[in-house]
Design a protein around this motif. Structure first.
Motif: not given
Length: 223
Positions: A108-109, A116-124
């Motif tokens: 997953l890393r 960038e989309i996955l980053q935003k979802l997980l950070l959110g």
């Protein structure tokens, strides 16, 4: 059936991103009381629940436990450890059996660094989980056991598609209070027609009435 799109993070991904990530995920069953991650243990496997509920549980030296967070189909198990590249002091265990999609942390890393989309979802989602845990800490200090019990049952119901498999012993452990106190509250809720409780199964009959019993914390953390 273990449908990956039952998970809110996975279902929010654009089709091309979803189709790419789904090939890297493995469907697994989540069994009641299964420990997915012990306290102070580095997360090597991450889980996107599609059914069931996972708890973050604080365990003290004397064995006393208190539930500090809930993760269901809205999130990912191991999010905070993954984003922080570290460990948590809480135990992660299955509270309501179900299913999930599992992935290795290192795999997953790669996808996280790429998308960038996955980053935003997980950070959110990480922010929502942090807010839930921090609000729960305030709730445990300032609100009554009855208010906390109502909040907790509503949070469980938000993440469950069926009757809640729940004993009064487990309720007391998760709330960090004596079983006798929880038993009295559960019976009171039952007599008022808010819930039905039979053979370890809890069904919420009147959500509006139960929400009126809960503190404002529920509205702040509901999913």
């Amino acid at each position: 059936m273990n449908d990956p799109k039952n998970n809110r993070i996975l279902s929010t991904l654009p089709s091309t991103e979803y189709q790419h990530l789904i090939k890297l995920l493995e469907p697994v069953d989540l069994t009641f009381n299964e420990i997915l991650l012990e306290a102070a243990q580095k997360s090597e496997l991450l889980y996107f629940p599609t059914q069931g509920i996972v708890s973050l549980v604080s365990v003290l030296d004397d064995g006393a436990t208190t539930e500090i967070g809930l993760i269901g189909k809205e999130g990912m198990v191991g999010t905070l450890q993954f984003l922080g590249n570290g460990i948590l002091n809480s135990r992660t265990m299955v509270q309501v059996k179900g299913t999930a999609m599992r992935i290795e942390s290192e795999v997953l890393r790669v996808e996280f660094d790429r998308s960038e989309i996955l980053q935003k979802l997980l950070l959110g989602y990480a922010l929502k989980l942090f807010n839930q845990v921090s609000q729960g800490a305030a709730c445990n200090n300032h609100h009554t056991v009855k208010q906390r019990t109502a909040r907790w049952l509503l949070m469980l119901d938000d993440r469950s598609e069926n009757k809640l498999s729940m004993t009064q012993q487990l309720l007391s452990q998760m709330l960090g209070v004596r079983r006798t106190g929880v038993s009295e509250i559960a019976n009171d809720f039952k007599q008022q027609g808010m819930i039905n409780y039979q053979r370890g199964l809890i069904t919420i009959l009147d959500r509006q009435a139960l929400e009126a019993q809960a503190c404002q914390c529920y509205q702040l953390v509901r999913v």
